[in-house]
Design an enzyme around this catalytic site. Structure first.
Site, PDB file in Angstrom:
ATOM      1  N   SER A  48      -9.626   1.906   3.123  1.00  0.00           N
ATOM      2  CA  SER A  48      -8.753   2.637   2.237  1.00  0.00           C
ATOM      3  C   SER A  48      -7.762   1.762   1.451  1.00  0.00           C
ATOM      4  O   SER A  48      -7.247   2.200   0.426  1.00  0.00           O
ATOM      5  CB  SER A  48      -7.961   3.665   3.043  1.00  0.00           C
ATOM      6  OG  SER A  48      -7.121   3.027   3.967  1.00  0.00           O
ATOM      7  N   LYS A  56       0.841  -1.199   0.000  1.00  0.00           N
ATOM      8  CA  LYS A  56       0.000   0.000   0.000  1.00  0.00           C
ATOM      9  C   LYS A  56       0.874   1.245   0.000  1.00  0.00           C
ATOM     10  O   LYS A  56       1.881   1.302   0.727  1.00  0.00           O
ATOM     11  CB  LYS A  56      -0.903  -0.020   1.236  1.00  0.00           C
ATOM     12  CG  LYS A  56      -1.909   1.109   1.314  1.00  0.00           C
ATOM     13  CD  LYS A  56      -2.731   0.996   2.605  1.00  0.00           C
ATOM     14  CE  LYS A  56      -3.816   2.048   2.684  1.00  0.00           C
ATOM     15  NZ  LYS A  56      -4.599   1.958   3.932  1.00  0.00           N
ATOM     16  N   SER A  77      -9.800  -0.492   7.313  1.00  0.00           N
ATOM     17  CA  SER A  77      -9.251  -0.275   5.969  1.00  0.00           C
ATOM     18  C   SER A  77      -8.580  -1.482   5.331  1.00  0.00           C
ATOM     19  O   SER A  77      -8.229  -1.432   4.155  1.00  0.00           O
ATOM     20  CB  SER A  77      -8.249   0.880   5.994  1.00  0.00           C
ATOM     21  OG  SER A  77      -8.925   2.112   5.957  1.00  0.00           O
TER      22      SER A  77
END
Lengths: 475, 97
Positions: free
Chosen positions: A153, A78, A177
Site C-alpha cells: 500500500s 505516507k 506494504s
C-alpha cells in the site's frame, strides 16, 4: 548540479560541506514534484510552504554550527501517519478533511533529526491493498511503466523516492506494504521488527501486524531514515524498550562467514521465471562475497496467507469500529443514530468494507474458534518456522514478490489474486522477524525485481548490512 | 463455505455498514471464496498448539500514575462534525417517551 539526483547520504554530505543548502534542495525537489507528479501521482498533499519554512530553519541552525542526522533533508510521509496541522486521510473518504492535532511519534523523530517534510503520499485505503488502486483518491503509477502499478500500500512513498521526489520516506508494512512497492519501484524498503517503531499516531489497520518502515534509493539512505525514526515510545505500549544500535555504522559490507538460508517453499510454481533467476543470481553473489548458502525449510509457508487474511481483517474490523462520524471525519445524517453510523460507514471503499465484513464474521459468535481461533494457533507454527530457521542461519533470502509490477486494473476485481501478491512478505509480519527488499535486477520489460532479506528479531543491522554488501557489488 | 444473502446482511448489520443490493451480492460470492480459501487451515493438526496473539510478546506495561497535560479542548473538538458547549453533538440515542 541537479540536486534531485543526489542520494540522501550525498545530500547530507553536500549540506555539511556547504556545497548546497536545504532551501536549494527543498526547492529543487518541490519543482521536480510539480514537473513529475502529474504523471506519477505519488503525493496526496504537498506541504510546500511548510517545507520551505522548515528548510530555512534547518539552514539557520546549520549556520549556527548545529548539525543532526537529517538536518535539512526533505522526506515524504505516507498519508496514514498523522502530521500535526496537515490533513491525514489514510487514503479514505471517511477521513477526508481530518487534520490531526499532533504528530505521530515517528514524525516527531524525523523532525527532531532535522528533516524537512515535503508532504503526504498516496496509499491504499487504510493500507489495505497491494497497488494503491484502493486509494479513494487516485492510483500511483509505476515510474518504470506508467500503465503499471507502483505496488502498495505504500506505493506513493516508493514511487516518490524512486523518482527523486523525496530523498527518503516513511511507509507502513502490515503484510508487505513497504517491501512490495520497494520491489516494484526499484528502491530499498525496510520493515523493522514489530515494536522497533512506535505506532502512536499511525492510523491503525491490524495492530499486531502494523509496523512503520522506511524507504531510500540506497541501503544507506533507507538506513538513515530508519535510524532517525526508530526508538522506544512510552505512548505505544507495544514499542520495545531496547537500545537502538548504530545501524549506519553496521554497514561494513563484510558478510564473510554469514549463513544465508534459502527456503525451498519460496521458489514455487507460479513465481515468475525472470524473478526467480534474478533472485538466484543475487544469492550466488552473496556466496561470492563469502556468505555460506544453506538450503532451509519453512514448512508452514503455504498457510501464512489464510492465517493473515483471517487475523488482519479481524483486527481491522475492531480498529475501524471507531469510524462512526461522531468525533471526527465526515458524518452522513440518517433517520436515527444507528442509521447515521451505517450511512457514514458506507463512505468506506469496497476493499475496506470487504475486510471489515470478513473480520466481523471471523470473530462472530459460533465462528470465532473455527476461523480466528485456528488462525492464531497456525500463527504459532509460522512464527516457530522462523525461530527454527534462525538457529541454522543468520538471514533468509527470498524473492520479495512473485512477479514484477502488474498492469493497473489487471487484478483489482479479484481480491484473492490481489492477496496472493503478499505471499512472500506477510510471513514476516506474522512472525517476530524483520525484512527488507533491495533491488536485484530487471526483467525483460525493464521492470525492477526485489530481493527480500529476512532477519531474526531485532536483527535489522544484519539484513541491512547484507543488502549493503550486495548493493556495493551488484552487477 | 457458502454464505447466504441473509448471512451477509447480518454481518453488515453487526459491522454497522449500509450496503447496496449490488454490494450484498458481490460480498456474498467474494467472502464465500475467501472463506473457502481459509479452510486450508483445516489441513493442519492444531491439537495442543497455543495461540499467538502477538509476535513479540510483552506483558504488563506500566507507567507511573502521573497526570500530564492533555490536548486543549479546541484541538480535540476541531475535527468534530457537530459540536456545542465543548461537547460532540449526536442524534438522540434514547427515546424521550
Amino acid at each position: 548540479m541537479d540536486l534531485t539526483t543526489l542520494t540522501l547520504t550525498q545530500l547530507r554530505q553536500a549540506l555539511r560541506s556547504g556545497a548546497t543548502t536545504s532551501v536549494a534542495a527543498t526547492q529543487a525537489v518541490l519543482d521536480h514534484i510539480v514537473a513529475r507528479d502529474n504523471d506519477i501521482q505519488s503525493f496526496l498533499t504537498i506541504t510546500d510552504e511548510m517545507a520551505l519554512e522548515q528548510a530555512q530553519q534547518a539552514d539557520q541552525r546549520r549556520a549556527n554550527g548545529e548539525d543532526s542526522p537529517l538536518l535539512g533533508i526533505p522526506v515524504a510521509v505516507k498519508d496514514i501517519i498523522c502530521t500535526q496541522g496537515v490533513e491525514t486521510t489514510a487514503g479514505s473518504k471517511i477521513l477526508e478533511g481530518f487534520v490531526p492535532p499532533y504528530d505521530a511519534f515517528v514524525v516527531r523523530q524525523l523532525k527532531a533529526a532535522g528533516a524537512v517534510i515535503l508532504g503526504k503520499t498516496n496509499t491504499d485505503e487504510f493500507a489495505m491493498g497491494s497497488s494503491t488502486e484502493n486509494s479513494a483518491f487516485f492510483t500511483t503509477r509505476n515510474p518504470y511503466d506508467q500503465t503499471r502499478v507502483a505496488g502498495g500500500s505504500s506505493g506513493g512513498s516508493a514511487a516518490a523516492v524512486a523518482t527523486g521526489m523525496a530523498y527518503g520516506a516513511l511507509g507502513t508494512d502490515t503484510g508487505g506494504s513497504v517491501r512490495q512497492p520497494a520491489s516494484f519501484c526499484g528502491v530499498v524498503g525496510l520493515r523493522p521488527t514489530y515494536g522497533r517503531m512506535s505506532r502512536w499516531g499511525v492510523v491503525a489497520f491490524a495492530s499486531t501486524l502494523d509496523q512503520v518502515g522506511t524507504f531510500g534509493r540506497t541501503v544507506a539512505d533507507c538506513t538513515a531514515v530508519f535510524q532517525a525514526a526508530a526508538g522506544y515510545d512510552p505512548m505505544d505500549s507495544t514499542s520495545l524498550n531496547v537500545p537502538v544500535p548504530d545501524f549506519e555504522a553496521a554497514l561494513t559490507g563484510d558478510i564473510r562467514g554469514l549463513r544465508v538460508g534459502v527456503p525451498q517453499e519460496y521458489f514455487i510454481e507460479g513465481i515468475d521465471k525472470e524473478v526467480e533467476t534474478a533472485v538466484r543470481n543475487a544469492i550466488a553473489k552473496l556466496a561470492e562475497l563469502g556468505a555460506e548458502i544453506v538450503e532451509i525449510s519453512l514448512p508452514h509457508t503455504a498457510y501464512a496467507l489464510p492465517v493473515y487474511y483471517l487475523i488482519a481483517p479481524a483486527e481491522a474490523s475492531a480498529n475501524l469500529a471507531r469510524y462512526d462520524g461522531i468525533r471526527f471525519g465526515p458524518r452522513v445524517e440518517g433517520a436515527d443514530m444507528i442509521d447515521s453510523v451505517k450511512k457514514t460507514r458506507a463512505l468506506f471503499g469496497p476493499e475496506v468494507k470487504r475486510r471489515i465484513m470478513l473480520g466481523t464474521y471471523a470473530l462472530s459468535a459460533g465462528y470465532y474458534e473455527a476461523y480466528y481461533g485456528r488462525a492464531l494457533k497456525a500463527r504459532t507454527l509460522i512464527k516457530q518456522d522462523f525461530l527454527n530457521a534462525f538457529e541454522k542461519v543468520d538471514v533468509i533470502a527470498t524473492p520479495t514478490s512473485p512477479t514484477t509490477a502488474f498492469k493497473i486494473g489487471a487484478i483489482v476485481d479479484d481480491p484473492l489474486q490481489m492477496y496472493l501478491q503478499d505471499i512472500f512478505t506477510l510471513p514476516v509480519n506474522l512472525s517476530a522477524s524483520c525484512g527488507l527488499s533491495v533491488p536485484c535486477g530487471f526483467d525483460s520489460q525493464s521492470l525492477p525485481i526485489g530481493l527480500q532479506l529476512i532477519g531474526n528479531t531485532l536483527q535489522e543491522a544484519v539484513i541491512l548490512n547484507v543488502a549493503f554488501a550486495f548493493e556495493q557489488n551488484r552487477d | 463455505m457458502s454464505l447466504t444473502r441473509g448471512d451477509v446482511e447480518k454481518i453488515a448489520h453487526l459491522a454497522r455498514l449500509e450496503l447496496t443490493e449490488a454490494e450484498v451480492a458481490l460480498y456474498q460470492s467474494q467472502l464465500s471464496a475467501i472463506l473457502d480459501y481459509a479452510t486450508r487451515l483445516n489441513e493442519l493438526n492444531l491439537e495442543g498448539i497455543s495461540p499467538t496473539a502477538h509476535a513479540v510478546t510483552q506483558q504488563n506495561v506500566w507507567r507511573e500514575d502521573v497526570a500530564e497535560p492533555s490536548l486543549p479542548m479546541d484541538a480535540v473538538l476541531f475535527n468534530a462534525p457537530k459540536q456545542a458547549n465543548n461537547q460532540f453533538v449526536v442524534q438522540a440515542v434514547l427515546d424521550e417517551g
